[in-house]
Scaffold this active site. Sequence first.
Site, PDB file in Angstrom:
ATOM      1  N   LYS A  13      33.754  35.099  48.387  1.00  0.00           N
ATOM      2  CA  LYS A  13      32.720  35.114  47.333  1.00  0.00           C
ATOM      3  C   LYS A  13      32.442  33.695  46.838  1.00  0.00           C
ATOM      4  CE  LYS A  13      35.184  37.848  44.662  1.00  0.00           C
ATOM      5  NZ  LYS A  13      36.387  38.049  45.510  1.00  0.00           N
ATOM      6  N   ARG A  88      33.339  43.971  37.734  1.00  0.00           N
ATOM      7  CA  ARG A  88      34.482  44.427  38.528  1.00  0.00           C
ATOM      8  C   ARG A  88      34.942  45.819  38.143  1.00  0.00           C
ATOM      9  NH1 ARG A  88      36.695  38.956  39.726  1.00  0.00           N
ATOM     10  NH2 ARG A  88      38.392  39.241  41.093  1.00  0.00           N
ATOM     11  N   ARG A 127      44.783  29.066  51.124  1.00  0.00           N
ATOM     12  CA  ARG A 127      43.721  28.434  50.310  1.00  0.00           C
ATOM     13  C   ARG A 127      44.305  27.293  49.471  1.00  0.00           C
ATOM     14  NH1 ARG A 127      40.190  32.119  46.474  1.00  0.00           N
ATOM     15  NH2 ARG A 127      42.238  32.723  45.684  1.00  0.00           N
ATOM     16  N   ARG A 160      46.638  28.281  43.837  1.00  0.00           N
ATOM     17  CA  ARG A 160      46.517  29.133  42.650  1.00  0.00           C
ATOM     18  C   ARG A 160      47.783  29.951  42.427  1.00  0.00           C
ATOM     19  NH1 ARG A 160      40.657  32.058  42.969  1.00  0.00           N
ATOM     20  NH2 ARG A 160      41.942  33.836  42.356  1.00  0.00           N
ATOM     21  N   ARG A 171      46.335  42.419  43.716  1.00  0.00           N
ATOM     22  CA  ARG A 171      44.893  42.176  43.538  1.00  0.00           C
ATOM     23  C   ARG A 171      44.091  43.055  44.492  1.00  0.00           C
ATOM     24  NH1 ARG A 171      45.063  36.091  44.667  1.00  0.00           N
ATOM     25  NH2 ARG A 171      42.796  36.146  44.546  1.00  0.00           N
TER      26      ARG A 171
HETATM   27  P1  AP5 Z   1      37.205  32.281  48.635  1.00  0.00           P
HETATM   28  O1  AP5 Z   1      35.780  31.966  48.848  1.00  0.00           O
HETATM   29  O2  AP5 Z   1      37.976  31.445  47.677  1.00  0.00           O
HETATM   30  O3  AP5 Z   1      37.391  33.851  48.326  1.00  0.00           O
HETATM   31  P2  AP5 Z   1      37.016  34.701  47.034  1.00  0.00           P
HETATM   32  O4  AP5 Z   1      36.364  35.942  47.510  1.00  0.00           O
HETATM   33  O5  AP5 Z   1      36.299  33.866  46.050  1.00  0.00           O
HETATM   34  O6  AP5 Z   1      38.482  35.078  46.563  1.00  0.00           O
HETATM   35  P3  AP5 Z   1      39.150  34.997  45.103  1.00  0.00           P
HETATM   36  O7  AP5 Z   1      40.639  34.970  45.333  1.00  0.00           O
HETATM   37  O8  AP5 Z   1      38.581  33.902  44.279  1.00  0.00           O
HETATM   38  O9  AP5 Z   1      38.753  36.384  44.533  1.00  0.00           O
HETATM   39  P4  AP5 Z   1      39.351  37.142  43.362  1.00  0.00           P
HETATM   40  O10 AP5 Z   1      38.304  38.122  43.122  1.00  0.00           O
HETATM   41  O11 AP5 Z   1      40.702  37.693  43.619  1.00  0.00           O
HETATM   42  O12 AP5 Z   1      39.624  35.999  42.260  1.00  0.00           O
HETATM   43  P5  AP5 Z   1      38.834  35.527  40.965  1.00  0.00           P
HETATM   44  O13 AP5 Z   1      39.038  34.093  40.800  1.00  0.00           O
HETATM   45  O14 AP5 Z   1      37.467  36.061  40.978  1.00  0.00           O
HETATM   46  O15 AP5 Z   1      37.920  32.209  50.075  1.00  0.00           O
HETATM   47  C1  AP5 Z   1      39.323  32.390  50.205  1.00  0.00           C
HETATM   48  C2  AP5 Z   1      39.885  31.410  51.256  1.00  0.00           C
HETATM   49  O16 AP5 Z   1      39.408  31.801  52.533  1.00  0.00           O
HETATM   50  C3  AP5 Z   1      39.443  29.956  51.057  1.00  0.00           C
HETATM   51  O17 AP5 Z   1      40.510  29.110  51.358  1.00  0.00           O
HETATM   52  C4  AP5 Z   1      38.297  29.761  52.054  1.00  0.00           C
HETATM   53  O18 AP5 Z   1      38.275  28.437  52.564  1.00  0.00           O
HETATM   54  C5  AP5 Z   1      38.659  30.759  53.144  1.00  0.00           C
HETATM   55  N1  AP5 Z   1      37.477  31.397  53.725  1.00  0.00           N
HETATM   56  C6  AP5 Z   1      36.342  31.828  53.091  1.00  0.00           C
HETATM   57  N2  AP5 Z   1      35.474  32.383  53.953  1.00  0.00           N
HETATM   58  C7  AP5 Z   1      36.073  32.327  55.179  1.00  0.00           C
HETATM   59  C8  AP5 Z   1      35.694  32.729  56.498  1.00  0.00           C
HETATM   60  N3  AP5 Z   1      34.505  33.332  56.728  1.00  0.00           N
HETATM   61  N4  AP5 Z   1      36.556  32.510  57.513  1.00  0.00           N
HETATM   62  C9  AP5 Z   1      37.761  31.901  57.297  1.00  0.00           C
HETATM   63  N5  AP5 Z   1      38.176  31.491  56.076  1.00  0.00           N
HETATM   64  C10 AP5 Z   1      37.352  31.704  55.025  1.00  0.00           C
HETATM   65  O19 AP5 Z   1      39.624  36.310  39.821  1.00  0.00           O
HETATM   66  C11 AP5 Z   1      40.972  35.946  39.544  1.00  0.00           C
HETATM   67  C12 AP5 Z   1      41.525  36.844  38.439  1.00  0.00           C
HETATM   68  O20 AP5 Z   1      40.751  36.647  37.233  1.00  0.00           O
HETATM   69  C13 AP5 Z   1      41.449  38.356  38.683  1.00  0.00           C
HETATM   70  O21 AP5 Z   1      42.551  38.804  39.441  1.00  0.00           O
HETATM   71  C14 AP5 Z   1      41.439  38.896  37.255  1.00  0.00           C
HETATM   72  O22 AP5 Z   1      42.744  38.871  36.697  1.00  0.00           O
HETATM   73  C15 AP5 Z   1      40.589  37.860  36.519  1.00  0.00           C
HETATM   74  N6  AP5 Z   1      39.162  38.229  36.523  1.00  0.00           N
HETATM   75  C16 AP5 Z   1      38.141  37.529  37.098  1.00  0.00           C
HETATM   76  N7  AP5 Z   1      36.979  38.169  36.932  1.00  0.00           N
HETATM   77  C17 AP5 Z   1      37.255  39.304  36.229  1.00  0.00           C
HETATM   78  C18 AP5 Z   1      36.468  40.379  35.782  1.00  0.00           C
HETATM   79  N8  AP5 Z   1      35.152  40.441  36.014  1.00  0.00           N
HETATM   80  N9  AP5 Z   1      37.094  41.385  35.107  1.00  0.00           N
HETATM   81  C19 AP5 Z   1      38.419  41.350  34.863  1.00  0.00           C
HETATM   82  N10 AP5 Z   1      39.221  40.351  35.280  1.00  0.00           N
HETATM   83  C20 AP5 Z   1      38.655  39.327  35.966  1.00  0.00           C
HETATM   84 MG    MG Z   2      36.714  33.150  44.100  1.00  0.00          MG
END
Ligand code: AP5
Ligand code: MG
Length: 214
Positions: A13, A88, A127, A160, A171
């Site tokens: 994402k 979410r 990552r 992270r 997660r």
């Molecule tokens: P990356 O692009 O970083 O993946 P992502 O989908 O953004 O994954 P996240 O871990 O950020 O998602 P998340 O939803 O768990 O975390 P968030 O920060 O939103 O890619 C991942 C890796 O893969 C990278 O190293 C990249 O280089 C590699 N990659 C990407 N595409 C690739 C490909 N095609 N091929 C190979 N490699 C690839 O949320 C964190 C926490 O915050 C949550 O757990 C929750 O506690 C809280 N939170 C956030 N939003 C909310 C909400 N709306 N409601 C409640 N709690 C929330």
């Molecule tokens: Mg992300």
Amino acid sequence: MNIILIGPPGAGKGTQAKRMIDRLQVPQISTGDMFRAAVKEGSPMGKKAKEYMDKGALIPDDVVIGVVNERLAKADCKKGYILDGFPRTLDQAKALDGILKSMGTKLDHVVVIEVPDDYLVSRLTGRRTCRGCNYMHHIEYDPPKKSGVCDKCGGELYQRDDDQEDTIRQRLNTYHGQTSPLIEYYSGQDIVRMIDGTGSMVQVQDAITAAIGA
Ligand code: AP5
Ligand code: MG
């Protein structure tokens, strides 16, 4: 253009949002990045948020909705935005409907990046995120030119706290239980774009570009 990105942790994402903002000239609104900034500041909200994030659980809806409501009211959202990681839960989706209605706008695309769980653990354990600009490198799939240093801004790369295998599994459970039902929620409107997220970053980017026509 108002877009939301849905996908499990590690689906790409953030990676795809960063590629889209340059093209579409709209901001990326990542609730995860916003809460990590609050944790770094050590604000009371950040301290509370960290407890949930470290467990791989979701932060309570009222807190998240308040933060997003404030963010969407800012001037840079007038031309549109990419919501990365919000909504979410069904309650967040309903709250977003209310916010959009009050602003007289609507969602244009719900982009769902599909990646099976098996791929995601290695994506997340490998990552490395930049402390400066939040760019995500990957030690194997997108390695930085210099170890530990962000190619984009020269900032320090870190792992992270929630990218440990146990937390990643939690997660994933949270995603399947609470977030994936949103796909059904939006399916009544003709705005859901299902994207195969297992290809290379460029292949996924091309698929999204084709699906949203921009
Ligand atoms: P990356 O692009 O970083 O993946 P992502 O989908 O953004 O994954 P996240 O871990 O950020 O998602 P998340 O939803 O768990 O975390 P968030 O920060 O939103 O890619 C991942 C890796 O893969 C990278 O190293 C990249 O280089 C590699 N990659 C990407 N595409 C690739 C490909 N095609 N091929 C190979 N490699 C690839 O949320 C964190 C926490 O915050 C949550 O757990 C929750 O506690 C809280 N939170 C956030 N939003 C909310 C909400 N709306 N409601 C409640 N709690 C929330
Ligand atoms: Mg992300």
